[in-house]
Design a protein around this motif. Structure first.
Motif, short mmCIF file in Angstrom:
data_model
loop_
_atom_site.label_atom_id
_atom_site.label_comp_id
_atom_site.label_asym_id
_atom_site.label_seq_id
_atom_site.Cartn_x
_atom_site.Cartn_y
_atom_site.Cartn_z
N UNK A 1 -29.43 -10.81 53.32
CA UNK A 1 -28.22 -11.55 53.67
C UNK A 1 -27.67 -12.17 52.40
N UNK A 2 -26.54 -11.66 51.99
CA UNK A 2 -25.98 -12.19 50.74
C UNK A 2 -24.55 -12.61 50.97
N UNK A 3 -24.04 -13.28 49.98
CA UNK A 3 -22.65 -13.67 50.03
C UNK A 3 -21.80 -12.44 49.74
N UNK A 4 -21.16 -11.93 50.80
CA UNK A 4 -20.43 -10.68 50.63
C UNK A 4 -19.16 -10.87 49.81
N UNK A 5 -18.66 -12.10 49.81
CA UNK A 5 -17.41 -12.32 49.11
C UNK A 5 -17.62 -12.52 47.61
N UNK A 6 -18.87 -12.80 47.23
CA UNK A 6 -19.13 -13.10 45.81
C UNK A 6 -19.15 -11.81 44.98
N UNK B 1 -24.05 -21.22 50.51
CA UNK B 1 -23.38 -22.24 49.69
C UNK B 1 -24.32 -22.85 48.65
N UNK B 2 -25.62 -22.76 48.88
CA UNK B 2 -26.57 -23.33 47.92
C UNK B 2 -27.03 -22.27 46.92
N UNK B 3 -26.47 -21.09 47.01
CA UNK B 3 -26.86 -20.02 46.09
C UNK B 3 -28.23 -19.43 46.41
N UNK B 4 -28.65 -19.57 47.67
CA UNK B 4 -29.96 -19.03 48.07
C UNK B 4 -29.77 -17.75 48.88
N UNK B 5 -30.77 -16.89 48.79
CA UNK B 5 -30.69 -15.59 49.44
C UNK B 5 -31.76 -15.50 50.54
N UNK B 6 -31.43 -14.85 51.62
CA UNK B 6 -32.42 -14.62 52.68
C UNK B 6 -32.55 -13.12 52.89
N UNK B 7 -33.78 -12.65 52.98
CA UNK B 7 -33.94 -11.25 53.36
C UNK B 7 -34.99 -11.13 54.46
N UNK B 8 -34.79 -10.14 55.30
CA UNK B 8 -35.73 -9.93 56.40
C UNK B 8 -36.36 -8.55 56.24
N UNK B 9 -37.69 -8.53 56.32
CA UNK B 9 -38.40 -7.25 56.31
C UNK B 9 -38.81 -6.94 57.73
N UNK B 10 -38.38 -5.78 58.21
CA UNK B 10 -38.66 -5.43 59.59
C UNK B 10 -39.92 -4.57 59.69
N UNK C 1 -29.90 -12.09 65.56
CA UNK C 1 -29.39 -11.69 64.25
C UNK C 1 -28.14 -12.48 63.86
N UNK C 2 -27.27 -12.68 64.82
CA UNK C 2 -26.04 -13.40 64.51
C UNK C 2 -26.33 -14.87 64.17
N UNK C 3 -27.32 -15.42 64.87
CA UNK C 3 -27.73 -16.79 64.58
C UNK C 3 -28.25 -16.90 63.16
N UNK C 4 -29.07 -15.91 62.75
CA UNK C 4 -29.58 -15.91 61.37
C UNK C 4 -28.41 -15.85 60.40
N UNK C 5 -27.49 -14.96 60.71
CA UNK C 5 -26.32 -14.79 59.83
C UNK C 5 -25.55 -16.11 59.69
N UNK C 6 -25.31 -16.75 60.83
CA UNK C 6 -24.55 -18.00 60.81
C UNK C 6 -25.30 -19.09 60.04
#
Lengths: 167, 402
Positions: free
Chosen positions: B250-255, B227-236, B214-219
């Motif tokens: 996984x989104x940009x939390x600071x935005x 930075x490219x404005x792309x979003x990743x989501x995981x369906x479990x 999970x941390x690897x995915x996050x990193x």
């Protein structure tokens, strides 16, 4: 074939680097221009160890998968060491693919990854000579002797070292 | 007589045990295909439903709820690199889907400049340059290929990712990038790992063949996608008690909260399907060519001869046991002329002879009715999993009168 071209390019780059930035005590290069997948290496015995003064020869064998997978290293001279199999094959974690780590507790930076190199492998072997890991089972007799009869171990090692330089 | 009935009972008992074991196996130990393509072709998510038809009810429920929302599905080879490969592939696929040459050029410049991170942590250029080169090459290829004007044509990316050397070099590049990022920004990640960043990156990130966590995915998302404005989501997709897959974004939390229209975000979202130990990709309705007019079967059939080769990759061996051929057909609505010569691959001669009658109408496909899509000939063959001679026969699906 493409994968092989990449492997060859990488090996060529590493060879060039080894020649241009020579690291003391380490020499390595392909045995022949025809076959870049097998290299011959010389590793100087580290100072202040019974290996001091020896020049230990070994072959490095690469697969088409290199550098995704590590090469194998096998000493071609007589050597007694807890982490070297009786046939000369070296057993340290940097030479093992992930998940097949013989000594999980070894130092983290010594694991194989595509950013490792021949130079790093040979440096790891050098420090392995200086500091054997006697919990490894590569050479049980050597491990036992290293633990229980250090004097005898060192004597045999010194003999091996002398032999490597023809004494 | 007593003996006979006992043995009958015993047989029945054994069968039940066997069935239970099968059920257990399907539910507990999903084994991704280790021999399939590195990155599969787009297929219908109905396949997932079929795969779990006889499994634990939790899976049946979740996969049944999945396919109406997520139209498509793409397999990634289960070789220990699937998470990395899924993310890497998805990144290129999203870039291509933007159809924006300038945007891809910007990404290329950005990734080139990120090599400074690797230098900063002491990686030698001569050791990483080959990997970076492959990423840059593929970016060039997609920005210059004709596919840029037809962004839903994933061919250049699928082809590149199925070449071992290119595929592996790209994921190696990304691994090294993530490793450098972790070392340069330890504060953001250190709290989530038990060991040191040093140990984590050298044992979990850098080596080839080590599954992403999970941390690897996050990193990787932090480095590559955000930075490219792309979003990743995981369906479990797991056994947790719920009616649908759990989705983590996984989104940009600071935005600041986004005001982008939903369609725009759908076009920029990579969706991974996670089953314990394995990642594949899924596509939500509308992710792919939302306004595309469904291609009629005859038109697709015409494309079959050119595209037939690709299909052998798409279907793999798994599919030959699958009854939901209609689902593959409806997926063609999205892939257009991708080609899907079922006749060549899984059902020798069975469908080809009857395509005219059974599959001719677009209407039938749009209704999505399974019955319309497979023919009598197919239905009564052992290729049909609801046929009693099929190796995956499910008695509850068998209705011989049909």
């Amino acid at each position: 074939m493409a994968a092989k071209a990449r492997t060859l390019r990488r090996l060529l780059g590493e060879y060039r680097e080894l020649i241009n930035n020579e690291t003391e005590g380490i020499y390595a290069g392909p045995i022949s221009e025809e076959d870049w997948m097998v290299w011959e290496c010389l590793i100087a015995g580290p100072p202040d160890t019974p290996f001091e003064g020896g020049m230990f020869s070994a072959t490095l064998t690469f697969t088409d998968d290199y550098p995704l997978s590590p090469p194998t290293l096998k000493f071609t001279c007589d050597i007694l060491h807890p982490n070297v199999y009786p046939d000369g094959t070296v057993c340290i974690s940097i030479l093992h693919p992930p998940g097949d780590d013989p000594n999980m507790y070894e130092h983290a930076s010594e694991r194989w990854s595509p950013i490792q190199s021949v130079e790093k492998v040979l440096l790891s072997v050098m420090s392995m000579l200086a500091e054997p890991n006697d919990e490894s089972g590569a050479n049980v007799d050597a491990s036992k002797m290293f633990r229980e009869n250090r004097e005898r171990y060192e004597k045999i090692v010194r003999n091996c070292a002398r032999k490597t330089v023809g004494l | 007589m007593a003996e006979t009935s006992a043995s009958v009972e015993e047989r029945a008992g054994m069968k039940t045990a066997q069935e239970l074991a099968d059920l257990e196996k399907l539910s507990a130990t999903y084994e991704p295909d280790v021999n399939g393509p590195l990155v599969g072709q787009l297929q219908s998510s109905k396949i997932l439903e079929a795969e779990y038809a006889g499994a634990d009810p939790v899976y049946v429920r979740k996969t049944a709820a999945l396919s109406p929302k997520y139209s498509n599905y793409r397999t990634i080879r289960g070789d220990g690199n699937c998470g990395w490969r899924a993310l890497a592939f998805g990144y290129f696929e999203l870039l291509l889907r933007t159809g924006d040459e300038k945007f891809i050029q910007n990404e290329m410049d950005r990734l080139k400049s990120l090599c400074s991170w690797m230098n900063e942590v002491g990686m030698s250029e001569y050791l990483y340059e080959d990997f970076v080169e492959e990423t840059i090459e593929l970016l060039k290829t997609i920005s210059q290929s004709p596919a840029i004007d037809n962004p839903y044509d994933d061919t250049p990316v699928v082809e590149a990712f199925n070449r071992d050397d290119a595929s592996n070099a790209i994921i190696t590049h990304l691994k090294l990038l993530v490793s450098a990022h972790l070392r340069l920004h330890p504060d953001a990640y250190e709290a989530f790992i038990e060991t040191s960043i040093e140990d984590y990156r050298s044992s979990q990130i850098e080596p080839y063949g080590v599954q992403i966590d999970h941390l690897g995915v996050k990193a990787l998302v932090d480095v590559l996608f955000i930075p490219a404005g792309l979003v990743v989501e995981i369906s479990y997709l797991d056994r947790s008690e719920s009616d649908e897959v759990n989705v983590h974004k996984f989104e940009d939390e600071s935005a600041p909260p986004k005001v982008t229209p939903a369609e725009d975000e759908a076009q920029k979202t990579l969706r991974m399907l996670y089953r314990p130990g394995h990642y594949d990709l899924i596509y939500k309705n509308g992710d792919l060519a939302p306004a595309r007019i469904p291609v009629s079967y005859s038109a697709t059939a015409a494309a079959t001869t050119e595209g037939g080769v690709r299909v052998s990759m798409m279907l793999g061996t798994e599919y030959t046991r699958n009854p939901f051929c209609s689902s593959v057909f409806s997926s063609q609505v999205f892939t257009g002329g991708g080609g899907f010569d079922l006749c060549e691959e899984g059902y020798p001669g069975l469908l080809r002879g009857s395509t005219g009658s059974g599959l001719g109408s677009t209407d039938a496909m749009n209704k999505g009715k399974i019955d319309d899509a497979y023919t009598k000939l197919f239905k009564h063959s052992h290729y049909n999993t609801s046929h009693y001679q099929n190796v995956n026969f499910q008695p509850e699906m068998w209705s011989p009168q049909d």
